[in-house]
Design a protein around this motif. Structure first.
Motif, PDB file in Angstrom:
ATOM      1  N   THR A 172       5.596  -7.209   1.991  1.00 52.28           N
ATOM      2  CA  THR A 172       4.549  -7.050   0.994  1.00 52.28           C
ATOM      3  C   THR A 172       3.180  -7.067   1.668  1.00 52.28           C
ATOM      4  N   ASP A 173       2.232  -6.337   1.086  1.00 53.32           N
ATOM      5  CA  ASP A 173       0.858  -6.401   1.558  1.00 53.32           C
ATOM      6  C   ASP A 173       0.096  -7.474   0.784  1.00 53.32           C
ATOM      7  N   THR A 174       0.432  -7.575  -0.516  1.00 55.70           N
ATOM      8  CA  THR A 174      -0.257  -8.570  -1.327  1.00 55.70           C
ATOM      9  C   THR A 174       0.773  -9.368  -2.099  1.00 55.70           C
ATOM     10  N   GLY A 175       0.354 -10.543  -2.553  1.00 54.21           N
ATOM     11  CA  GLY A 175       1.185 -11.339  -3.443  1.00 54.21           C
ATOM     12  C   GLY A 175       2.317 -12.043  -2.735  1.00 54.21           C
ATOM     13  N   LYS A 210       0.822  -1.198   0.000  1.00 52.83           N
ATOM     14  CA  LYS A 210       0.000   0.000   0.000  1.00 52.83           C
ATOM     15  C   LYS A 210       0.863   1.258   0.000  1.00 52.83           C
ATOM     16  N   GLY A 211       0.511   2.171  -0.879  1.00 43.89           N
ATOM     17  CA  GLY A 211       1.221   3.435  -0.935  1.00 43.89           C
ATOM     18  C   GLY A 211       2.575   3.346  -1.621  1.00 43.89           C
ATOM     19  N   ALA A 212       2.959   2.153  -2.102  1.00 40.13           N
ATOM     20  CA  ALA A 212       4.272   2.032  -2.737  1.00 40.13           C
ATOM     21  C   ALA A 212       4.181   1.404  -4.123  1.00 40.13           C
ATOM     22  N   LEU A 213       3.412   0.337  -4.244  1.00 40.34           N
ATOM     23  CA  LEU A 213       3.391  -0.390  -5.505  1.00 40.34           C
ATOM     24  C   LEU A 213       2.074  -1.145  -5.636  1.00 40.34           C
ATOM     25  N   GLU A 214       1.469  -1.021  -6.814  1.00 37.46           N
ATOM     26  CA  GLU A 214       0.288  -1.837  -7.087  1.00 37.46           C
ATOM     27  C   GLU A 214       0.742  -3.260  -7.394  1.00 37.46           C
ATOM     28  N   ALA A 215      -0.188  -4.207  -7.291  1.00 36.09           N
ATOM     29  CA  ALA A 215       0.162  -5.613  -7.493  1.00 36.09           C
ATOM     30  C   ALA A 215       0.885  -5.797  -8.829  1.00 36.09           C
ATOM     31  N   THR A 216       2.055  -6.416  -8.782  1.00 31.08           N
ATOM     32  CA  THR A 216       2.907  -6.510  -9.961  1.00 31.08           C
ATOM     33  C   THR A 216       3.415  -7.939 -10.128  1.00 31.08           C
ATOM     34  N   ASP A 217       3.449  -8.406 -11.382  1.00 31.70           N
ATOM     35  CA  ASP A 217       4.033  -9.714 -11.688  1.00 31.70           C
ATOM     36  C   ASP A 217       5.381  -9.503 -12.361  1.00 31.70           C
ATOM     37  N   LEU A 218       6.294 -10.414 -12.114  1.00 29.47           N
ATOM     38  CA  LEU A 218       7.591 -10.336 -12.784  1.00 29.47           C
ATOM     39  C   LEU A 218       8.237 -11.715 -12.747  1.00 29.47           C
ATOM     40  N   ASP A 219       8.758 -12.158 -13.889  1.00 27.71           N
ATOM     41  CA  ASP A 219       9.510 -13.415 -13.918  1.00 27.71           C
ATOM     42  C   ASP A 219      10.949 -13.101 -14.275  1.00 27.71           C
ATOM     43  N   LEU A 220      11.853 -13.748 -13.575  1.00 24.87           N
ATOM     44  CA  LEU A 220      13.269 -13.499 -13.832  1.00 24.87           C
ATOM     45  C   LEU A 220      13.953 -14.846 -14.076  1.00 24.87           C
ATOM     46  N   ARG A 275       9.922   1.784  -9.268  1.00 24.98           N
ATOM     47  CA  ARG A 275      11.037   0.900  -9.618  1.00 24.98           C
ATOM     48  C   ARG A 275      11.800   0.457  -8.359  1.00 24.98           C
ATOM     49  N   THR A 276      12.106   1.425  -7.478  1.00 28.71           N
ATOM     50  CA  THR A 276      12.811   1.075  -6.249  1.00 28.71           C
ATOM     51  C   THR A 276      11.932   0.236  -5.334  1.00 28.71           C
ATOM     52  N   GLU A 277      10.657   0.594  -5.278  1.00 28.31           N
ATOM     53  CA  GLU A 277       9.731  -0.119  -4.401  1.00 28.31           C
ATOM     54  C   GLU A 277       9.644  -1.583  -4.799  1.00 28.31           C
ATOM     55  N   LEU A 278       9.587  -1.853  -6.111  1.00 30.95           N
ATOM     56  CA  LEU A 278       9.525  -3.238  -6.583  1.00 30.95           C
ATOM     57  C   LEU A 278      10.781  -3.987  -6.168  1.00 30.95           C
ATOM     58  N   LEU A 334      13.066  -5.444 -20.817  1.00 28.04           N
ATOM     59  CA  LEU A 334      12.829  -4.113 -20.281  1.00 28.04           C
ATOM     60  C   LEU A 334      11.474  -4.090 -19.589  1.00 28.04           C
ATOM     61  N   VAL A 335      11.429  -3.594 -18.376  1.00 23.76           N
ATOM     62  CA  VAL A 335      10.155  -3.416 -17.680  1.00 23.76           C
ATOM     63  C   VAL A 335      10.016  -1.935 -17.414  1.00 23.76           C
ATOM     64  N   VAL A 336       8.908  -1.357 -17.861  1.00 18.78           N
ATOM     65  CA  VAL A 336       8.726   0.082 -17.687  1.00 18.78           C
ATOM     66  C   VAL A 336       7.709   0.330 -16.587  1.00 18.78           C
ATOM     67  N   MET A 337       8.069   1.185 -15.668  1.00 18.76           N
ATOM     68  CA  MET A 337       7.204   1.494 -14.525  1.00 18.76           C
ATOM     69  C   MET A 337       6.736   2.937 -14.636  1.00 18.76           C
ATOM     70  N   ARG A 338       5.530   3.150 -14.147  1.00 15.82           N
ATOM     71  CA  ARG A 338       5.044   4.512 -14.049  1.00 15.82           C
ATOM     72  C   ARG A 338       3.920   4.535 -13.026  1.00 15.82           C
ATOM     73  N   ASP A 339       3.873   5.593 -12.235  1.00 19.95           N
ATOM     74  CA  ASP A 339       2.813   5.775 -11.244  1.00 19.95           C
ATOM     75  C   ASP A 339       2.581   4.510 -10.419  1.00 19.95           C
ATOM     76  N   ARG A 340       3.650   3.947  -9.949  1.00 15.72           N
ATOM     77  CA  ARG A 340       3.610   2.819  -9.022  1.00 15.72           C
ATOM     78  C   ARG A 340       3.058   1.541  -9.620  1.00 15.72           C
ATOM     79  N   ARG A 341       3.183   1.387 -10.946  1.00 15.23           N
ATOM     80  CA  ARG A 341       2.812   0.082 -11.494  1.00 15.23           C
ATOM     81  C   ARG A 341       3.610  -0.200 -12.749  1.00 15.23           C
TER      82      ARG A 341
END
Lengths: 527, 333, 358
Positions: free
Chosen positions: A329-332, A290-300, A316-319, A489-496
């Motif tokens: 994490t709050d979710t996921g 909450k307040g940092a990042l919306e639910a995000t998926d990422l495979d590495l 980007r830093t929050e992720l 490349l993963v592009v972030m904007r407005d916390r997602r």
């Protein structure tokens, strides 16, 4: 008093007398030691406008604001209030000129009432004591005039951050501020709260207050601001009307350099495509906070470099922090090598061979009073526990090996960490993690604020590591650097996350367009 | 989504639904504790329910109440004052010595109060202007005051000045009950302190510093003045407490009041003041002193429990309050 | 300033210069007051003399200060050590008195072991409050400081317990290889602490946590375990100190045993150059600090001042040491010095701009 010849070429046309700025800062320069923090920067604030101050990290926004509020003293340049020269030698002098500031972290007192927070220091008195009734009455009137619905007798700490933020503005307004500076007021607010804040801002603007608005959220800037001043690397880029500037233009102005130059830069020929049939080394499934990042998926996957692109505050830093368990994490959940679990602390991530180098080298990386050797071996030693010290021979070997491999200077294991330059400190921190032999390496701005040589060395090392099979998450404010190093490349904007694609012939211009939101859907995001 | 019915609250509903603001809860908890202890004592021991027992608590602990008031100011800013016990000893000694030298009693009192205030001022200056931790600066104060006491006299000096003895035993009677003047001075100190903290800019700045010192500075409050001021007040209160103590014990002795600073701190914490600063009331500290006194009274009425239980119970209460505070602040932050 | 430093300049930079210098000055004062101060006699195979007394008397403070050094290095403080010392002494003495054979060696050993085990538990309790519940160290240890003496009195039932066990009294008054046992024990614990911190990684991790807790967390340091360990160790050290003090008088007075020893110990640590803000610690510095305090007490006696006035000197020492360590005080003095004719006040603007440029 319209000496427009001093204005930069991009500046607006000569203004009429009605358009005369309330506050004008002219050719301000500030140096800290040998660092030029601001160089001939100008800022003109007019009554009844919302003026956005834009720029990436280190552009000089905070320094400029602190110069305006009298926290820093100015080395060169002038400040004009209503056309008359003023000197802001202290915060009090600046406040006396009608400048009020609301900082990102609410600088109020949660243990006092709302009314006290608004009026303490100039509270109404009776018989030598505070007249509480009159104080509450006055606070209530101010709050009502701004449309803020809060009981002035309640304790400030009981309210959510958004309300506290509004109370801070109410305090600033109560001094009959002519200039109100809002330094990232929205960074911890949700959508409804932002709307509420903007409503208050509009009211104030219509009352003739000049508002300086600093925010990393482009949409918000476009929603509320009338005019903007763009800074980069401590210099003024330009002043523009918001309505006349596209988001793409703005992003280019903030990030800087001519696009053609960027295109010509030497970069990776084409991305390796990771073996996606295999199991990802690290997977983020709906990770959010909450307040940092919306639910995000990422495979590495093994041996790939993922570049996280996005402006400051994009998430980007929050992720990165959530992937490492630096924040909870709050979710996921984060799945490492098919092992599902919630990361509760960095310890868990490190035990699963994940490493993370923070963007804030000084506060979150360097142990200044310890030696270079100790700093290098800290993570390895921490995972062995204090009872199993690293044998002296191994210590010497490891330290020598990395001093050489990363060309750290001075190559003296007993030197104190705080005496090293930024670039060398960063290399030591990189060594700290490489010594733990991680499978996943998360680097948040590893090249910020360090010299070119060290930067190139760190970039080369990252490329080499990924060639050896290490999975890397690379974050940098410099898009060229991200493009040069990453396979995906993963592009972030407005916390997602707004886009994800293989780094095949992607140009800086492409990324800027994605960030500016103009071709978000057309290119077809991969995920 | 039905039609809105306007609820009609009866008076009883409102009384039933009343909950005190959370900021008063710690003080109310201490009050509840005190009432509970008094009730238990009243049920178990004969003569305990006599209101004079409560008044005697005030009389016996008058000096500690004053110390706790000064300590409350300091702790509200997030500081601590370890020197108060030694300053009490120094005060009794200065009073005894100056009287022995033939000073007029009121001049002697003035000398006591001036010394304590000056010591407080020095510690405050060290803390604010040289950034020395309150703990260490007041530790120096502790050593200094105790050392000065020994410097004046290593032997105990008794006080026989008629003004002092008259003040010491002067009482005010309410029907069958009585209070000594010392207790009334202590209560007056509490009242003045409560007013200062609640209704003056200085008092609110004390809370502001405890809430967040840098915010208070940014809000343009007089942080330096206030921060030094609380140690001056604590020094003054310690010497006033010392005077009350010398009325009570009528002698000056270097070994008086050893460890009293711990009692004062414990009383303040049990009174609901947050040791990290910013929250608490002097009334709570008054109640805290009463609780500590009540423990003693209960144990002395009981007769089977040894006196060391006082310390153990005090420690246990302290622990309980500290842990509850910890979780209360964690939840809100 | 010339680029090359002379050996003297380098030596003056060493952090232990000031404490050692202070100690030397004190010793010189003593010799001036009494030329025979350094005399050491041999009698019955034991050494006697002022210096021997000083090292023997420094043992309790040194013991407590060793544990305190580690606690302070983690940015903590332990106020409960005096109370723990009293508890330790109370347990040992009551167990010796209550044993079947009061004078036996095994009785003394068993009693001391039992007492120390309890002290470790008490220290761990402090560690629990600090590291798990997250209570400020000064407050967390205040609880045991207040309650501890009550517990100690509860163990001795409020009596002054006297013991008759020569093995036990040897802890304080015995001699081995001509040196007092108390000091040898203290040196032994010093060596143990040094091995524990410098031969394992404990010292480095303690310093890392004390200097930058957040960076340490991100590097995976289990600060909770570290903090727990140092408080338990502090309890252990305080326990030994309690035994030595009790052995000195062959009795335990729960009210006064180890009273204010926490303050002396903190003073010793601070004199030794370990900052109260945590971080780098120096065990040698603590040794010098403890010796300084013992020498100070001796000096006051030696030059004919009543020993009670020792407090005054301690106050002066506390203030002097704090001012030396305070960056604000230092810069205040430096500005004054540099504003002389030689170098115009160039540090003044630097003071204004301490914020970062970002």
């Amino acid at each position: 008093m319209t000496q427009m010849d001093l204005q930069p070429a991009h500046g607006p046309k000569a203004s009429s007398d009605a358009d005369r700025p309330v506050i004008e800062m002219r050719d301000i320069s500030i140096t800290f030691g040998s660092v030029q923090a601001l160089s001939e920067v100008s800022l003109r604030l007019r009554a009844g406008e919302v003026h956005a101050l834009m720029g990436e990290n280190g552009a000089g926004k905070s320094t400029l604001i602190k110069a305006l509020t009298g926290v820093y003293s100015i080395d060169a340049g002038t400040v004009l209030v209503d056309g008359e020269q003023h000197e802001f030698s202290s915060p009090a002098a600046s406040q006396a000129a009608g400048i009020s500031t609301v900082y990102q972290e609410v600088n109020l007192l949660p243990n006092l009432t709302v009314a006290e927070n608004m009026l303490l220091g100039r509270e109404p008195r009776r018989f030598g004591g505070i007249n509480v009734r009159a104080m509450n009455r006055r606070a209530r009137a101010t709050l009502e005039s701004l449309g803020i619905d809060v009981d002035p007798t309640s304790e400030l700490g009981e309210h959510p951050i958004a309300i506290q933020q509004l109370v801070a503005i109410a305090r600033a307004v109560d001094v009959e501020a002519r200039v109100l500076i809002l330094d990232e007021p929205t960074s911890s607010l949700d959508t409804d709260e932002v709307a509420k804040l903007f409503e208050v801002m509009r009211r104030l603007r219509d009352q003739g207050v000049a508002i300086v608005f600093v925010s990393h959220f482009l949409d918000q800037v476009y929603e509320i601001a009338d005019r903007m001043t763009i800074l980069r690397n401590g210099r003024l880029v330009t002043e523009r009307m918001v309505a006349e500037t596209t988001q793409l233009e703005l992003v280019k102005l903030m990030i800087g350099r001519e696009l053609e130059v960027l295109e010509r830069l030497d970069r990776k020929v084409s991305a390796r495509t990771a073996d996606e049939s295999g199991v990802p080394v690290l997977r983020a499934v709906g990770v959010g906070r909450k307040g940092a990042l919306e639910a995000t998926d990422l495979d590495l996957y093994e041996g790939e470099v993922i570049g996280l692109a996005g402006l400051l505050g994009s998430g980007r830093t929050e992720l990165a922090r959530l992937l490492f368990g630096a924040d909870s994490t709050d979710t996921g959940e984060v799945v490492i090598r098919s092992e599902r679990r919630r990361l509760r602390s960095p310890r868990h991530a490190i035990d699963r061979k994940v490493a993370f180098s923070s963007e804030d080298r000084k506060a979150e990386g360097v142990i200044g009073d310890l030696t270079v050797a100790d700093n290098m071996l800290l993570a390895l030693q921490a995972s062995r526990g204090w009872l199993r010290p690293i044998p002296q021979a191994t210590r010497t070997k490891l330290v020598e090996q990395y001093l050489q491999a990363l060309d750290i200077r001075p190559a003296d294991p007993t030197a104190l960490m705080r005496n090293l330059s930024g670039g060398n400190q960063q290399k030591v921190l990189l060594a700290r993690w490489l010594i733990t032999e991680p499978e996943v390496l998360i680097l948040d701005e590893p090249t910020r604020g360090i010299d070119i040589g060290a930067k190139a060395q760190i970039q080369a090392k990252v490329a080499e590591l990924s060639a050896q099979g290490m999975a890397v998450v690379f974050i940098s404010a410099e898009l060229e650097e991200v493009l040069r190093l990453s396979d995906r490349l993963v592009v972030m904007r407005d916390r997602r996350k707004i886009d994800e694609r293989p780094n095949n012939d992607v140009t800086v211009g492409d990324v800027l367009e994605i960030i500016a939101g103009e071709t978000r859907e057309e290119e077809g995001p991969r995920a | 989504m039905s039609t809105a019915t306007v609820p009609v609250d009866s008076l009883w509903d409102r009384v039933k639904g009343y909950s005190p603001p959370p900021r008063y809860l710690p003080v109310l908890a201490t009050l509840g504790l005190l009432v509970g202890m008094f009730a238990i004592g009243g049920v178990r021991y004969e003569g305990f329910s006599d209101p004079q027992v409560l008044l005697s608590l005030l009389i016996d602990n008058a000096f500690l109440i004053v110390l706790a008031v000064g300590m409350t100011f300091v702790i509200l800013t997030g500081g601590i004052d370890l020197s108060v016990g030694s300053v009490v000893a120094l005060s009794t000694m200065i009073a005894a010595k100056t009287l022995e030298l033939g000073w007029p009693p009121y001049l002697s009192m003035a000398a006591v109060l001036a010394t304590g205030t000056l010591l407080g001022l020095l510690m405050g200056l060290l803390i604010h202007y040289f950034d020395i931790q309150p703990f260490i600066a007041t530790l120096a104060g502790l050593f200094l005051a105790r050392g000065l006491t020994f410097l004046i006299s290593i032997e105990s000096i008794s006080i026989s000045d008629p003004t002092f003895t008259k003040l010491a035993f002067k009482t005010v009677t309410f029907g069958d009950y009585y209070l000594r003047w010392t207790a009334i001075i202590a209560l007056a100190t509490v009242a003045i302190a409560a007013y200062v903290l609640a209704r003056t800019r200085f008092g609110r700045t004390v809370y502001a510093i405890g809430g967040n010192e840098s915010s208070a500075m940014l809000m343009g409050l007089r942080v330096a003045f206030t921060k030094v001021g609380v140690y001056v007040i604590s020094g003054f209160c310690a010497s006033l407490g010392g005077l009350l103590f010398s009325f009570y014990i009528l002698s000056g002795n270097s070994l008086h009041a050893v460890g009293t600073e711990l009692d004062a701190i414990a009383a303040v914490v049990i009174g609901g003041t947050l040791l990290t600063g910013g929250r608490g009331y002097v009334v709570g500290s008054l109640l805290g002193v009463m609780v500590l006194g009540m423990i003693k009274t209960l144990i002395s009425f009981d007769g089977t429990l040894s006196s060391y239980w006082i310390r153990i119970i005090t420690g246990a209460l302290l622990l309980a309050f500290v842990i509850v505070q910890r979780f209360a602040t964690r939840r809100s932050s | 300033m010339p680029e090359t430093q002379t050996g003297l300049q380098r030596a003056l930079r060493h952090p232990l210069v000031w404490p050692v210098l202070a100690l030397v000055v004190l010793l010189v004062v003593n010799v001036v007051a009494k030329p025979g101060f350094f005399d050491i006699r041999m009698q019955d195979g034991h050494l006697y003399g002022n210096l021997i007394d000083i090292v023997r008397n420094s043992a309790p403070v040194l013991l407590v200060a060793l544990g305190m050094t580690l606690v302070i290095a983690t940015r903590g403080i332990d106020l409960s050590v005096g109370a723990i010392a009293a508890i330790s002494a109370a347990i040992a003495c009551t167990r010796i008195v209550g044993a079947g054979d009061e004078g036996a060696l095994t009785t003394a050993v068993m009693a001391c072991t039992y007492a120390l085990a309890v002290c470790i538990v008490l220290g761990a309790w402090n560690g629990f409050l600090v590291s798990v519940l997250g209570i400020q160290p000064i407050i967390a240890t205040l609880v045991l400081m207040v309650a501890g003496r009550g517990i100690s009195m509860a163990i001795t039932d409020g009596q002054i317990t006297t013991v008759h066990n020569t093995w036990f009294s040897d802890l304080a008054t015995g001699y081995v290889l001509t040196l007092p046992i108390a000091f040898i024990i203290a040196l032994g614990i010093l060596a143990l602490t040094a091995v524990l911190t410098r031969r394992t990684a404990l010292g480095m991790l303690i310093e890392a946590v004390g200097i930058n807790p957040e960076a340490s967390r991100l590097a995976g340091v289990r600060s909770r375990t570290i903090i727990w360990t140092v408080y338990a160790f502090s309890g252990f050290c305080a326990g030994i100190a309690g035994l030595v003090i009790a052995a000195n008088t062959n009795s335990v007075n729960a009210n006064s045993l180890g009273l204010w020893i926490e303050l002396d110990a903190i003073l010793a640590v601070v004199i030794g150059g370990t900052s109260l803000a945590g971080g780098r610690f120096s065990l040698t510095g603590t040794l010098i600090g403890a010796l300084f305090i013992a020498t100070l007490a001796r000096t006051v006696n030696n030059i004919g001042i009543p020993s009670e006035l020792n407090y005054l000197f301690k106050a002066v020492v506390v203030i002097a040491v704090c001012l030396l360590q305070s960056p604000k005080a230092r810069s205040a003095f430096r500005v004054r010095r540099s504003s002389g004719p030689g170098s115009p006040g160039s540090t003044a603007p630097a003071l204004v701009k301490t914020g970062s440029a970002a």
